[in-house]
Design a protein around this motif. Structure first.
Motif, PDB file in Angstrom:
ATOM      1  N   LEU A 104       0.818  -1.218   0.000  1.00  0.00           N
ATOM      2  CA  LEU A 104       0.000   0.000   0.000  1.00  0.00           C
ATOM      3  C   LEU A 104       0.852   1.270   0.000  1.00  0.00           C
ATOM      4  CD1 LEU A 104      -2.964  -0.980   2.349  1.00  0.00           C
ATOM      5  CD2 LEU A 104      -3.002  -0.707  -0.135  1.00  0.00           C
ATOM      6  N   GLN A 105       2.152   1.147   0.248  1.00  0.00           N
ATOM      7  CA  GLN A 105       3.018   2.316   0.123  1.00  0.00           C
ATOM      8  C   GLN A 105       3.521   2.493  -1.297  1.00  0.00           C
ATOM      9  OE1 GLN A 105       6.235   2.224   2.875  1.00  0.00           O
ATOM     10  NE2 GLN A 105       4.979   3.023   4.513  1.00  0.00           N
ATOM     11  N   LEU A 108       2.609   5.241  -3.770  1.00  0.00           N
ATOM     12  CA  LEU A 108       3.015   6.597  -3.398  1.00  0.00           C
ATOM     13  C   LEU A 108       4.376   6.958  -3.965  1.00  0.00           C
ATOM     14  CD1 LEU A 108       1.814   6.241   0.256  1.00  0.00           C
ATOM     15  CD2 LEU A 108       1.066   8.096  -1.230  1.00  0.00           C
ATOM     16  N   CYS A 211       6.931   1.335  10.631  1.00  0.00           N
ATOM     17  CA  CYS A 211       6.685   2.772  10.412  1.00  0.00           C
ATOM     18  C   CYS A 211       5.201   3.049  10.206  1.00  0.00           C
ATOM     19  CB  CYS A 211       7.472   3.265   9.199  1.00  0.00           C
ATOM     20  SG  CYS A 211       9.240   3.405   9.512  1.00  0.00           S
ATOM     21  N   SER A 215       2.776   5.383  12.491  1.00  0.00           N
ATOM     22  CA  SER A 215       2.012   6.463  11.863  1.00  0.00           C
ATOM     23  C   SER A 215       0.517   6.365  12.192  1.00  0.00           C
ATOM     24  CB  SER A 215       2.249   6.418  10.349  1.00  0.00           C
ATOM     25  OG  SER A 215       1.445   7.352   9.687  1.00  0.00           O
ATOM     26  N   LEU A 216      -0.029   5.153  12.148  1.00  0.00           N
ATOM     27  CA  LEU A 216      -1.461   4.982  12.468  1.00  0.00           C
ATOM     28  C   LEU A 216      -1.740   5.382  13.920  1.00  0.00           C
ATOM     29  CD1 LEU A 216      -2.320   1.564  10.713  1.00  0.00           C
ATOM     30  CD2 LEU A 216      -2.678   3.872   9.831  1.00  0.00           C
ATOM     31  N   ARG A 218       0.017   7.535  15.773  1.00  0.00           N
ATOM     32  CA  ARG A 218       0.142   8.997  15.896  1.00  0.00           C
ATOM     33  C   ARG A 218      -1.102   9.713  15.353  1.00  0.00           C
ATOM     34  NH1 ARG A 218       4.939   9.766  18.043  1.00  0.00           N
ATOM     35  NH2 ARG A 218       6.726   8.640  17.215  1.00  0.00           N
ATOM     36  N   GLN A 219      -1.676   9.153  14.271  1.00  0.00           N
ATOM     37  CA  GLN A 219      -2.871   9.761  13.677  1.00  0.00           C
ATOM     38  C   GLN A 219      -4.134   9.429  14.463  1.00  0.00           C
ATOM     39  OE1 GLN A 219      -3.143   9.389   9.250  1.00  0.00           O
ATOM     40  NE2 GLN A 219      -1.160   8.409   9.466  1.00  0.00           N
ATOM     41  N   GLY A 220      -4.035   8.458  15.344  1.00  0.00           N
ATOM     42  CA  GLY A 220      -5.211   8.071  16.119  1.00  0.00           C
ATOM     43  C   GLY A 220      -6.238   7.303  15.312  1.00  0.00           C
ATOM     44  N   ILE A 221      -5.800   6.523  14.322  1.00  0.00           N
ATOM     45  CA  ILE A 221      -6.764   5.754  13.507  1.00  0.00           C
ATOM     46  C   ILE A 221      -6.513   4.245  13.630  1.00  0.00           C
ATOM     47  CG2 ILE A 221      -7.297   7.517  11.828  1.00  0.00           C
ATOM     48  CD1 ILE A 221      -5.265   6.309   9.939  1.00  0.00           C
TER      49      ILE A 221
ATOM     50  N   PHE B  27       1.344  16.106  15.010  1.00  0.00           N
ATOM     51  CA  PHE B  27       1.287  14.712  14.574  1.00  0.00           C
ATOM     52  C   PHE B  27       2.605  14.201  14.002  1.00  0.00           C
ATOM     53  CE2 PHE B  27      -2.999  16.356  14.589  1.00  0.00           C
ATOM     54  CZ  PHE B  27      -3.701  15.342  15.220  1.00  0.00           C
ATOM     55  N   VAL B  96       3.476  13.581  -1.908  1.00  0.00           N
ATOM     56  CA  VAL B  96       2.319  12.884  -1.341  1.00  0.00           C
ATOM     57  C   VAL B  96       1.089  13.784  -1.402  1.00  0.00           C
ATOM     58  CG1 VAL B  96       1.379  11.800   0.737  1.00  0.00           C
ATOM     59  CG2 VAL B  96       3.823  11.599   0.234  1.00  0.00           C
ATOM     60  N   GLN B 100      -4.541  10.420  -2.011  1.00  0.00           N
ATOM     61  CA  GLN B 100      -3.859   9.132  -2.134  1.00  0.00           C
ATOM     62  C   GLN B 100      -3.373   8.621  -0.778  1.00  0.00           C
ATOM     63  OE1 GLN B 100      -0.298   8.889  -4.663  1.00  0.00           O
ATOM     64  NE2 GLN B 100      -0.941   6.845  -5.309  1.00  0.00           N
ATOM     65  N   ALA B 101      -2.800   9.516   0.026  1.00  0.00           N
ATOM     66  CA  ALA B 101      -2.310   9.091   1.347  1.00  0.00           C
ATOM     67  C   ALA B 101      -3.439   8.511   2.181  1.00  0.00           C
ATOM     68  CB  ALA B 101      -1.671  10.270   2.075  1.00  0.00           C
ATOM     69  N   LEU B 104      -5.026   5.061   0.691  1.00  0.00           N
ATOM     70  CA  LEU B 104      -4.124   3.906   0.798  1.00  0.00           C
ATOM     71  C   LEU B 104      -3.897   3.473   2.244  1.00  0.00           C
ATOM     72  CD1 LEU B 104      -1.483   4.616  -1.987  1.00  0.00           C
ATOM     73  CD2 LEU B 104      -3.304   2.911  -2.008  1.00  0.00           C
ATOM     74  N   GLN B 105      -4.308   4.296   3.208  1.00  0.00           N
ATOM     75  CA  GLN B 105      -4.237   3.870   4.604  1.00  0.00           C
ATOM     76  C   GLN B 105      -5.489   3.122   5.024  1.00  0.00           C
ATOM     77  OE1 GLN B 105      -3.465   7.100   7.231  1.00  0.00           O
ATOM     78  NE2 GLN B 105      -1.276   7.020   6.844  1.00  0.00           N
ATOM     79  N   PRO B 201     -12.739   4.545  13.089  1.00  0.00           N
ATOM     80  CA  PRO B 201     -11.581   5.364  12.715  1.00  0.00           C
ATOM     81  C   PRO B 201     -11.983   6.399  11.669  1.00  0.00           C
ATOM     82  CG  PRO B 201     -11.128   3.000  12.415  1.00  0.00           C
ATOM     83  CD  PRO B 201     -12.589   3.134  12.712  1.00  0.00           C
ATOM     84  N   ILE B 203     -10.128   9.131   9.054  1.00  0.00           N
ATOM     85  CA  ILE B 203      -8.841   9.541   8.489  1.00  0.00           C
ATOM     86  C   ILE B 203      -8.916  10.992   8.026  1.00  0.00           C
ATOM     87  CG2 ILE B 203      -7.122   9.098   6.684  1.00  0.00           C
ATOM     88  CD1 ILE B 203      -7.947   6.173   6.727  1.00  0.00           C
ATOM     89  N   ILE B 207      -3.533  15.277   7.795  1.00  0.00           N
ATOM     90  CA  ILE B 207      -2.644  14.576   8.724  1.00  0.00           C
ATOM     91  C   ILE B 207      -2.059  13.328   8.055  1.00  0.00           C
ATOM     92  CG2 ILE B 207      -2.555  13.385  10.954  1.00  0.00           C
ATOM     93  CD1 ILE B 207      -4.892  15.250  11.844  1.00  0.00           C
ATOM     94  N   ALA B 208      -2.907  12.590   7.331  1.00  0.00           N
ATOM     95  CA  ALA B 208      -2.436  11.379   6.646  1.00  0.00           C
ATOM     96  C   ALA B 208      -1.311  11.706   5.669  1.00  0.00           C
ATOM     97  CB  ALA B 208      -3.595  10.702   5.905  1.00  0.00           C
ATOM     98  N   CYS B 211       1.938  12.769   7.670  1.00  0.00           N
ATOM     99  CA  CYS B 211       2.518  11.604   8.352  1.00  0.00           C
ATOM    100  C   CYS B 211       3.113  10.610   7.348  1.00  0.00           C
ATOM    101  CB  CYS B 211       1.466  10.898   9.206  1.00  0.00           C
ATOM    102  SG  CYS B 211       1.030  11.813  10.689  1.00  0.00           S
ATOM    103  N   THR B 212       2.435  10.441   6.220  1.00  0.00           N
ATOM    104  CA  THR B 212       2.943   9.526   5.199  1.00  0.00           C
ATOM    105  C   THR B 212       4.237  10.057   4.605  1.00  0.00           C
ATOM    106  OG1 THR B 212       0.726   8.719   4.683  1.00  0.00           O
ATOM    107  CG2 THR B 212       2.399   8.442   2.969  1.00  0.00           C
ATOM    108  N   SER B 215       6.970   9.409   7.024  1.00  0.00           N
ATOM    109  CA  SER B 215       7.292   7.983   7.056  1.00  0.00           C
ATOM    110  C   SER B 215       8.134   7.566   5.840  1.00  0.00           C
ATOM    111  CB  SER B 215       5.984   7.191   7.118  1.00  0.00           C
ATOM    112  OG  SER B 215       6.222   5.816   7.020  1.00  0.00           O
ATOM    113  N   LEU B 216       7.778   8.070   4.654  1.00  0.00           N
ATOM    114  CA  LEU B 216       8.547   7.718   3.446  1.00  0.00           C
ATOM    115  C   LEU B 216       9.980   8.227   3.555  1.00  0.00           C
ATOM    116  CD1 LEU B 216       5.967   8.434   0.546  1.00  0.00           C
ATOM    117  CD2 LEU B 216       6.470   6.253   1.653  1.00  0.00           C
TER     118      LEU B 216
END
Lengths: 221, 221
Positions: A104-105, A108, A211, A215-216, A218-221, B27, B96, B100-101, B104-105, B201, B203, B207-208, B211-212, B215-216
């Motif tokens: 899923l990354q 991106l 990672c 991230s999930l 930190r986002q609270g999801i 975040f 990003v 899309q971020a 894909l989460q 949850p 999203i 923030i997504a 954070c993405t 992370s990348l």
């Protein structure tokens, strides 16, 4: 933040687990505490669909234990994401598998990606499995493999790396992929040198999973 | 780590941009420096496919500038991900987009998700657009909307939140989704209270995306 990594292979040594955690620690925030546990009852390593089924009940139990221990997320340390959906049904905290986090990354950073497994015999299985993880059709262009069936990637790092270089080059040249995904959690640490060698992004599923879990949370999801 | 956020709306004030950055800063890691720029030449807000086309050239220029300024990643602050693929062609650092971020989460936390836009007139556009981002078929079960066309979400927070609660409840009840994705970057900050209210949850695409991007960069991909 506490992240519990469940290694679904039987009897991994304490030292080996600490080594994995120590490598992964470099990629997470200073407030993230990683711990790893492995199967102690179910005597399998995940090398087949049957192994995934057999390991399932103990993984569910270990995941539930992680939540009871106050962990904020669970990572399934395997490219088969064993019992991932089942764990999500039972837990309130995020559960992230190595395969799902990495595929899923990929969109991106690239239009189409290639996956490299450690055993050619498992290509068919992964061709059917990866599309179930939520990634769109055509994004995984090709699945290749190195020849490490029954052989330790950790004990033969240089040979594994040399084979990854060759298979990566082939997927880039013949399939036109612009990104590689390592399809086994034992490739931990090889993504960065491979990316430098081949000039394309290389996703390490162990790092991606940890990672993503961070991230999930930190986002609270 | 420096992340440049490109707001593709014309003439957003310095204060408003600082406010967004300050919310987002909560975040990300303490070593992440966020900055935001907006369109200064192309006088559009992104409210249609035509706006995306018109804004494209200046976004590309701002993205290139971010890379030249030493940024480690670029975030496109919009649920249309304007010029995302084009920016990736031109830049070496990760790019990003908010849509899309977030889509894909979603498969990491739910089997099927619902998206809530700020304007019902854009549902059709997003039904065609979201599947191009790399998410698998069926993962976005439904797209709904609140009625905020031409009205500021920032200046009418309580009304926007009340409408989000109602539309979220409807998507959960009628469509059976287990996760909600906010489909506009101006909903920033409303995901957490909405998640607490509805018990699923939620999203937040702003923030997504940030954070993405973080992370990348940490993963080096």
């Amino acid at each position: 933040m506490k992240i519990r990594i469940i290694n679904p292979d039987y009897g991994v040594g304490e030292e080996a687990m600490a080594q994995r955690c120590s490598i992964l620690q470099q990629f997470v925030g200073p407030d993230v505490e990683l711990s790893m546990v492995c199967l102690t009852q179910t005597k399998v390593e995940i090398n087949s669909a049957a192994d995934v089924v057999l390991a399932g009940p103990e993984i569910l139990e270990l995941a539930k234990q992680a939540e009871q221990d106050g962990c904020d997320a669970v990572v399934l340390y395997c490219f088969s994401d064993p019992a991932a959906e089942a764990c999500r049904e039972r837990l309130r905290i995020p559960v992230v598998g190595g395969a799902q986090a990495s595929v899923l990354q990929a969109p991106l950073v690239a239009r189409q990606s290639g996956v490299i497994l450690s055993d050619p015999a498992r290509i068919g299985e992964k061709e059917l499995f990866l599309p179930t993880l939520g990634i769109g059709p055509g994004r995984i262009k090709a699945i290749g493999a190195i020849h490490f069936q029954g052989k330790s990637i950790w004990d033969n790092r240089e040979e594994a790396f040399a084979q990854l270089v060759e298979e990566g080059k082939r997927l880039i040249r013949e399939q036109g992929v612009q990104c590689l995904i390592l399809g086994c959690l034992s490739f931990l640490g090889l993504a960065r040198p491979l990316s430098e060698k081949l000039g394309v992004p290389v996703i390490d599923p162990a790092i991606a999973a940890v990672c993503t879990a961070e991230s999930l949370v930190r986002q609270g999801i």
